[in-house]
Design a protein around this motif. Structure first.
Motif, short mmCIF file in Angstrom:
data_model
loop_
_atom_site.label_atom_id
_atom_site.label_comp_id
_atom_site.label_asym_id
_atom_site.label_seq_id
_atom_site.Cartn_x
_atom_site.Cartn_y
_atom_site.Cartn_z
N PRO A 166 -40.58 -15.31 -35.98
CA PRO A 166 -40.88 -14.82 -34.66
C PRO A 166 -40.73 -13.38 -34.17
O PRO A 166 -41.40 -12.79 -33.07
N GLU A 169 -43.70 -8.62 -37.09
CA GLU A 169 -45.09 -8.85 -37.22
C GLU A 169 -45.52 -7.74 -38.20
O GLU A 169 -44.85 -6.65 -38.50
N SER A 212 -39.19 -11.09 -28.67
CA SER A 212 -39.42 -12.15 -28.86
C SER A 212 -40.58 -12.78 -27.63
O SER A 212 -40.69 -11.99 -26.59
N LYS A 213 -41.22 -13.79 -27.96
CA LYS A 213 -42.31 -13.99 -26.93
C LYS A 213 -41.89 -14.54 -25.56
O LYS A 213 -42.60 -14.38 -24.64
N GLU A 214 -40.54 -14.92 -25.73
CA GLU A 214 -40.03 -15.20 -24.27
C GLU A 214 -39.35 -14.00 -23.22
O GLU A 214 -39.00 -13.97 -22.16
N ASP A 215 -39.49 -12.83 -24.19
CA ASP A 215 -38.78 -11.50 -23.49
C ASP A 215 -39.72 -10.99 -22.57
O ASP A 215 -41.09 -11.16 -22.73
#
Ligand code: SAM
Length: 215
Positions: A166, A169, A212-215
């Protein structure tokens, strides 16, 4: 084995000042060539990034000594040059976080790593989902990880690890084609030169550290 080389307990325990001349006060390494072999990439990167400190990491003692001698020789014959590259002997699969702080590195190179073909030896591969966690930790946001191999199966493996992680990219084709470092992956490495001489194929995967997607 590991007992034959010193292992720093944490990054501030590494005497990087002894690797680079005093013009680099409080040296902070930004590029790491992991499994640098005979150091061809280090030597090619040095003049391209004269203000960036670059370290090679190599497990084999004799090869590490060769790279040290090679760099000292270059420094002696080209005063003021090749001062930004050096090498450490270490097992990068175990000790990356002992050498670098969180978000320290802007480039990491894994060029022609050993393939470890057998299924039971895949855990010895230098790219794995687990090791990518460690590499992501020491890489800055936007930092680039370069991988290349002449073994198609290993190329697929490295790409799928990066694709499934995750925090990475794929770098787009446009950025790859304008990055001056990319052609060096083959032209400057001893392994890349060997593959090119034999007309072999190479398989690259170049990825960017992303939040990260949560950041
Ligand atoms: N990157 C160089 C090139 O492209 O010419 C060398 C490639 S060579 C096939 C792989 C190198 O990785 C060898 O020199 C080997 O000793 C080193 N290596 C293997 N495992 C390592 C590890 N765990 N830590 C550091 N170096 C390692």
């Amino acid at each position: 084995s590991d007992s034959h080389f010193p292992v720093p307990i944490c990054p501030s325990d590494v005497d990087f000042a002894s690797h680079y001349p005093p013009q680099f006060s409080a040296p902070v390494v930004r590029f790491a060539d992991v499994g640098c072999g005979f150091g061809g990439l280090l030597v090619a990167l040095s003049p391209l990034f004269p203000d960036t400190l670059i370290i090679g990491m190599e497990l084999r003692d004799k090869v590490t000594e060769y790279v040290k001698d090679r760099i000292h020789g270059l420094r002696a014959t080209n005063p003021g040059h090749y001062t930004n590259i050096s090498v450490v002997r270490t097992n990068s699969m175990k000790y990356i976080p002992n050498y670098f702080h969180k978000a320290q590195l802007s480039k990491m190179f894994f060029l022609f790593p050993d393939p470890h073909f057998k299924e039971k030896n895949h855990r010895r591969r230098v790219i794995s989902l687990h090791l990518l966690d460690e590499y992501a930790y020491v890489m800055q946001l936007g930092a680039i990880i370069y991988t290349v191999t002449d073994v198609e199966e290993l190329g697929d493996w490295m790409k799928s690890c990066l694709e499934n992680h995750p925090l990475f990219e794929a770098v787009g084709e446009d950025d790859i084609s304008t990055d001056p470092v990319v052609k060096l992956l083959i032209s400057a490495t001893e392994e890349g030169q060997k593959v090119a001489r034999n007309g072999g194929q190479t398989f690259m995967a170049i990825y960017r550290r992303v939040p990260s997607k949560e950041d």
